[in-house]
Motif scaffolding. Sequence first.
Motif, PDB file in Angstrom:
ATOM      1  N   VAL A 227       0.867  -1.175   0.000  1.00  0.00           N
ATOM      2  CA  VAL A 227       0.000   0.000   0.000  1.00  0.00           C
ATOM      3  C   VAL A 227       0.904   1.227   0.000  1.00  0.00           C
ATOM      4  O   VAL A 227       1.835   1.326   0.802  1.00  0.00           O
ATOM      5  N   LEU A 228       0.648   2.153  -0.912  1.00  0.00           N
ATOM      6  CA  LEU A 228       1.447   3.372  -1.023  1.00  0.00           C
ATOM      7  C   LEU A 228       0.762   4.566  -0.377  1.00  0.00           C
ATOM      8  O   LEU A 228       1.417   5.555  -0.057  1.00  0.00           O
ATOM      9  N   GLY A 229      -0.548   4.497  -0.211  1.00  0.00           N
ATOM     10  CA  GLY A 229      -1.285   5.597   0.397  1.00  0.00           C
ATOM     11  C   GLY A 229      -2.761   5.294   0.410  1.00  0.00           C
ATOM     12  O   GLY A 229      -3.242   4.410  -0.301  1.00  0.00           O
ATOM     13  N   CYS A 230      -3.482   6.043   1.242  1.00  0.00           N
ATOM     14  CA  CYS A 230      -4.921   5.824   1.374  1.00  0.00           C
ATOM     15  C   CYS A 230      -5.562   7.115   1.878  1.00  0.00           C
ATOM     16  O   CYS A 230      -5.091   7.696   2.846  1.00  0.00           O
ATOM     17  N   GLU A 231      -6.615   7.548   1.204  1.00  0.00           N
ATOM     18  CA  GLU A 231      -7.353   8.744   1.598  1.00  0.00           C
ATOM     19  C   GLU A 231      -8.787   8.362   1.946  1.00  0.00           C
ATOM     20  O   GLU A 231      -9.418   7.608   1.221  1.00  0.00           O
ATOM     21  N   SER A 232      -9.280   8.937   3.026  1.00  0.00           N
ATOM     22  CA  SER A 232     -10.643   8.693   3.477  1.00  0.00           C
ATOM     23  C   SER A 232     -11.439   9.989   3.355  1.00  0.00           C
ATOM     24  O   SER A 232     -10.982  11.043   3.776  1.00  0.00           O
ATOM     25  N   ARG A 233     -12.647   9.898   2.791  1.00  0.00           N
ATOM     26  CA  ARG A 233     -13.506  11.078   2.660  1.00  0.00           C
ATOM     27  C   ARG A 233     -14.965  10.650   2.764  1.00  0.00           C
ATOM     28  O   ARG A 233     -15.247   9.457   2.804  1.00  0.00           O
ATOM     29  N   ASP A 234     -15.872  11.593   2.799  1.00  0.00           N
ATOM     30  CA  ASP A 234     -17.314  11.316   2.922  1.00  0.00           C
ATOM     31  C   ASP A 234     -17.584  10.406   4.126  1.00  0.00           C
ATOM     32  O   ASP A 234     -18.295   9.412   4.034  1.00  0.00           O
ATOM     33  N   ARG A 235     -17.022  10.771   5.242  1.00  0.00           N
ATOM     34  CA  ARG A 235     -17.038   9.929   6.441  1.00  0.00           C
ATOM     35  C   ARG A 235     -18.290  10.147   7.281  1.00  0.00           C
ATOM     36  O   ARG A 235     -18.778  11.255   7.397  1.00  0.00           O
ATOM     37  N   ASP A 236     -18.753   9.060   7.884  1.00  0.00           N
ATOM     38  CA  ASP A 236     -19.910   9.141   8.760  1.00  0.00           C
ATOM     39  C   ASP A 236     -19.776   8.091   9.855  1.00  0.00           C
ATOM     40  O   ASP A 236     -19.218   7.015   9.623  1.00  0.00           O
ATOM     41  N   VAL A 237     -20.278   8.411  11.037  1.00  0.00           N
ATOM     42  CA  VAL A 237     -20.312   7.474  12.164  1.00  0.00           C
ATOM     43  C   VAL A 237     -21.744   7.405  12.674  1.00  0.00           C
ATOM     44  O   VAL A 237     -22.386   8.435  12.892  1.00  0.00           O
TER      45      VAL A 237
ATOM     46  N   SER B 108     -15.769   6.841   1.790  1.00  0.00           N
ATOM     47  CA  SER B 108     -15.211   6.564   0.467  1.00  0.00           C
ATOM     48  C   SER B 108     -13.709   6.525   0.654  1.00  0.00           C
ATOM     49  O   SER B 108     -13.151   7.329   1.403  1.00  0.00           O
ATOM     50  N   VAL B 109     -13.078   5.591  -0.009  1.00  0.00           N
ATOM     51  CA  VAL B 109     -11.639   5.406   0.188  1.00  0.00           C
ATOM     52  C   VAL B 109     -10.932   5.346  -1.161  1.00  0.00           C
ATOM     53  O   VAL B 109     -11.426   4.731  -2.110  1.00  0.00           O
ATOM     54  N   ARG B 110      -9.835   6.055  -1.238  1.00  0.00           N
ATOM     55  CA  ARG B 110      -8.999   6.078  -2.444  1.00  0.00           C
ATOM     56  C   ARG B 110      -7.644   5.516  -2.037  1.00  0.00           C
ATOM     57  O   ARG B 110      -6.953   6.086  -1.190  1.00  0.00           O
ATOM     58  N   THR B 111      -7.276   4.391  -2.635  1.00  0.00           N
ATOM     59  CA  THR B 111      -6.060   3.682  -2.246  1.00  0.00           C
ATOM     60  C   THR B 111      -5.074   3.636  -3.400  1.00  0.00           C
ATOM     61  O   THR B 111      -5.453   3.320  -4.530  1.00  0.00           O
ATOM     62  N   GLN B 112      -3.830   3.946  -3.097  1.00  0.00           N
ATOM     63  CA  GLN B 112      -2.752   3.791  -4.061  1.00  0.00           C
ATOM     64  C   GLN B 112      -1.963   2.554  -3.637  1.00  0.00           C
ATOM     65  O   GLN B 112      -1.603   2.415  -2.471  1.00  0.00           O
ATOM     66  N   LEU B 113      -1.706   1.666  -4.611  1.00  0.00           N
ATOM     67  CA  LEU B 113      -0.975   0.454  -4.278  1.00  0.00           C
ATOM     68  C   LEU B 113      -0.008   0.078  -5.386  1.00  0.00           C
ATOM     69  O   LEU B 113      -0.084   0.577  -6.502  1.00  0.00           O
ATOM     70  N   ARG B 114       0.891  -0.832  -5.018  1.00  0.00           N
ATOM     71  CA  ARG B 114       1.895  -1.326  -5.970  1.00  0.00           C
ATOM     72  C   ARG B 114       1.909  -2.846  -5.887  1.00  0.00           C
ATOM     73  O   ARG B 114       1.804  -3.424  -4.803  1.00  0.00           O
ATOM     74  N   THR B 115       2.059  -3.475  -7.057  1.00  0.00           N
ATOM     75  CA  THR B 115       2.246  -4.918  -7.142  1.00  0.00           C
ATOM     76  C   THR B 115       3.238  -5.190  -8.264  1.00  0.00           C
ATOM     77  O   THR B 115       3.739  -4.252  -8.893  1.00  0.00           O
TER      78      THR B 115
END
Length: 183
Positions: A67-77, A89-96
Amino acid sequence: MNNTEREVLAAADALIEAFARHDRDAYFAAFAPNASFVFHHVDTPLRTRAEYEALWREWERDQAFAVLGCESRDRDVQLFGDTAIFTHSVRTQLRTVAGTDTLNERETIVFARAGHRWLAVHEHLSPTPAQIPKLASESVSELGSAETQGSGLSTGHAASGASHAAVGAALSSVVVDVAGAQS
């Protein structure tokens, strides 16, 4: 926002931040041992943290997953006594081995109070509606690829086990079934 909501968000942030820096130990420590996981990119539900940890190590070994990075938005509890539901909503950057990729997904994490802390007891990940056509076209183009058969992965945050190119074929059975059901 009340104190309990802040505590749940802090637990979610710790989990997400550990995931974003590929800190496997801290990431899995955020989950209860009996936590369950449902990922759109894995053929079957994972019934325990140990099952997911084993799969994660397999991705690292076989796909050079990171995993290179991860952003969390539109959050609710949402709070329900000693249980909380966190959605985002989650935006993930990854490498393989296939390269790098960015994934856009939606996630629900259920937390339960464990003493003075909140532990994740269930995680459910799904692609965003905009991501589904892209995954379907990649899956169909990769259908039958011998190198991805039996990998058990498709795409996503939790698996984040490969870029779209590497996991497209693994998604094919899921996406083709969904596309067939719509026709």
